[in-house]
Design a protein around this motif. Structure first.
Motif, short mmCIF file in Angstrom:
data_model
loop_
_atom_site.label_atom_id
_atom_site.label_comp_id
_atom_site.label_asym_id
_atom_site.label_seq_id
_atom_site.Cartn_x
_atom_site.Cartn_y
_atom_site.Cartn_z
N HIS A 53 -32.40 21.12 20.77
CA HIS A 53 -31.74 20.27 19.77
C HIS A 53 -30.63 19.43 20.42
O HIS A 53 -30.52 18.22 20.19
N TYR A 54 -29.84 20.09 21.25
CA TYR A 54 -28.69 19.41 21.88
C TYR A 54 -29.12 18.57 23.07
O TYR A 54 -28.83 17.37 23.15
N ASN A 55 -29.84 19.20 24.00
CA ASN A 55 -30.15 18.53 25.27
C ASN A 55 -31.29 17.51 25.17
O ASN A 55 -31.44 16.67 26.05
N ARG A 56 -32.10 17.61 24.15
CA ARG A 56 -33.20 16.65 24.03
C ARG A 56 -33.05 15.76 22.80
O ARG A 56 -33.01 14.54 22.92
N HIS A 57 -32.95 16.35 21.61
CA HIS A 57 -32.87 15.50 20.41
C HIS A 57 -31.58 14.69 20.39
O HIS A 57 -31.61 13.47 20.30
N HIS A 58 -30.45 15.37 20.47
CA HIS A 58 -29.19 14.62 20.41
C HIS A 58 -29.07 13.68 21.62
O HIS A 58 -28.68 12.52 21.48
N ALA A 59 -29.43 14.17 22.80
CA ALA A 59 -29.34 13.32 24.00
C ALA A 59 -30.20 12.06 23.84
O ALA A 59 -29.82 10.99 24.32
N ALA A 60 -31.34 12.19 23.18
CA ALA A 60 -32.21 11.02 23.00
C ALA A 60 -31.55 9.96 22.11
O ALA A 60 -31.71 8.75 22.35
N TYR A 61 -30.79 10.40 21.09
CA TYR A 61 -30.08 9.43 20.24
C TYR A 61 -29.03 8.69 21.07
O TYR A 61 -28.85 7.48 20.94
N VAL A 62 -28.34 9.44 21.91
CA VAL A 62 -27.29 8.85 22.76
C VAL A 62 -27.91 7.85 23.74
O VAL A 62 -27.40 6.74 23.93
N THR A 63 -29.01 8.25 24.36
CA THR A 63 -29.68 7.37 25.33
C THR A 63 -30.15 6.08 24.67
O THR A 63 -29.98 4.98 25.21
N ALA A 64 -30.71 6.20 23.47
CA ALA A 64 -31.20 5.00 22.77
C ALA A 64 -30.05 4.06 22.43
O ALA A 64 -30.17 2.83 22.54
N LEU A 65 -28.91 4.63 22.02
CA LEU A 65 -27.74 3.80 21.73
C LEU A 65 -27.23 3.11 22.99
O LEU A 65 -26.87 1.92 22.97
N ASN A 66 -27.18 3.85 24.10
CA ASN A 66 -26.72 3.26 25.35
C ASN A 66 -27.66 2.15 25.82
O ASN A 66 -27.21 1.13 26.35
N ASN A 67 -28.94 2.35 25.63
CA ASN A 67 -29.89 1.30 25.99
C ASN A 67 -29.66 0.05 25.14
O ASN A 67 -29.71 -1.07 25.65
N ALA A 68 -29.39 0.25 23.85
CA ALA A 68 -29.12 -0.88 22.97
C ALA A 68 -27.82 -1.58 23.37
O ALA A 68 -27.71 -2.81 23.31
N ALA A 69 -26.84 -0.78 23.81
CA ALA A 69 -25.53 -1.35 24.18
C ALA A 69 -25.62 -2.22 25.43
O ALA A 69 -24.81 -3.13 25.62
N LYS A 70 -26.60 -1.93 26.29
CA LYS A 70 -26.75 -2.69 27.54
C LYS A 70 -26.93 -4.18 27.26
O LYS A 70 -26.50 -5.03 28.03
#
Ligand code: MN3
Length: 228
Positions: free
Chosen positions: A46-63
């Motif tokens: 839940h933490y290392n994959r699901h939540h991390a995936a939301y963070v990664t997607a946001l960071n990709n959008a922020a680029k």
């Protein structure tokens, strides 16, 4: 010979996230700390994959987008109209996911549970009919969420509480409300341990709610300083 070392979920590494303005918040306890109510494998994934995936997607959008790069996650989802339409749904889902899960890890702790304390106990009695009625209503609201979603308690600046369910990763922050606490009723939050028994998960969850932390959030909300 083939190595048959057992998998140790609690030590699974987080996927590498691209550098960016958003990051996975530190959790104050180990993956197995909320056993048996939340099992270590679920916590890890839940933490290392699901939540991390939301963070990664946001960071990709922020680029590619200065608006996203400069805002906090709460600022972003409180005003989705400022986000370009082409990525608004992405930011709604992943920004909501980041905010919701950051709150979720914070309000749980090992050795927690029991009855609410302090001002939150008084507010639950005043606004939600007392702890027993509140628990029953909260669990019923969690069961009513069809498919994936959350059940939340919101708090306004006067300290008044309200209970509501939301689909997907929607957050009351999107309606300019503050979140006191919430429980994740996506299947990924409970299926490994509870399978289809969402009601049992909802009941067990009270054993890990950290009322001390919830009281800190309540005080922060009344002071207008609740970040997420
Ligand atoms: Mn979740």
């Amino acid at each position: 010979a083939i190595s048959a070392a057992p998998r140790v979920w609690a030590q699974a590494a987080a996927p590498a996230a691209p550098a960016g303005p958003f990051s996975l918040p530190k959790r104050a306890y180990e993956a197995n700390a909320l056993e048996p109510h939340i099992d270590a494998a679920t916590m890890d994934i839940h933490y290392n994959r699901h939540h991390a995936a939301y963070v990664t997607a946001l960071n990709n959008a922020a680029k590619d987008n200065g608006v996203i790069a400069k805002a906090s996650v709460a600022e972003l989802i409180a005003d989705l109209g400022q986000v370009p339409e082409s990525i608004r749904t992405l930011v709604r889902n992943n920004g909501g996911g980041h905010a919701n899960h950051s709150m979720f890890w914070e309000i749980m702790a090992p050795g927690a549970g029991g009855a609410p304390t302090g001002e939150v106990a008084e507010a639950i009695t005043r606004d939600l009919g007392g702890f027993d009625k509140f628990k029953a209503d909260f669990e019923a609201a969690g069961l009513r969420v069809f498919g994936s979603g959350w059940v939340f308690v919101t708090v306004d600046k006067a300290g008044k509480l309200a209970l509501l369910g939301k689909p997907n990763q929607d957050s009351p922050i999107m309606d300019k409300q503050m979140v006191l606490l919430g429980n994740d009723v996506w299947e990924h939050a409970y299926y490994l341990k509870y399978q289809n028994r969402r009601a049992d998960y909802l009941k067990g969850w009270w054993n890990v709610v950290d009322w001390k932390k919830v009281n800190e959030r309540y005080a922060a909300a009344k002071a207008g300083k609740l970040a997420i």
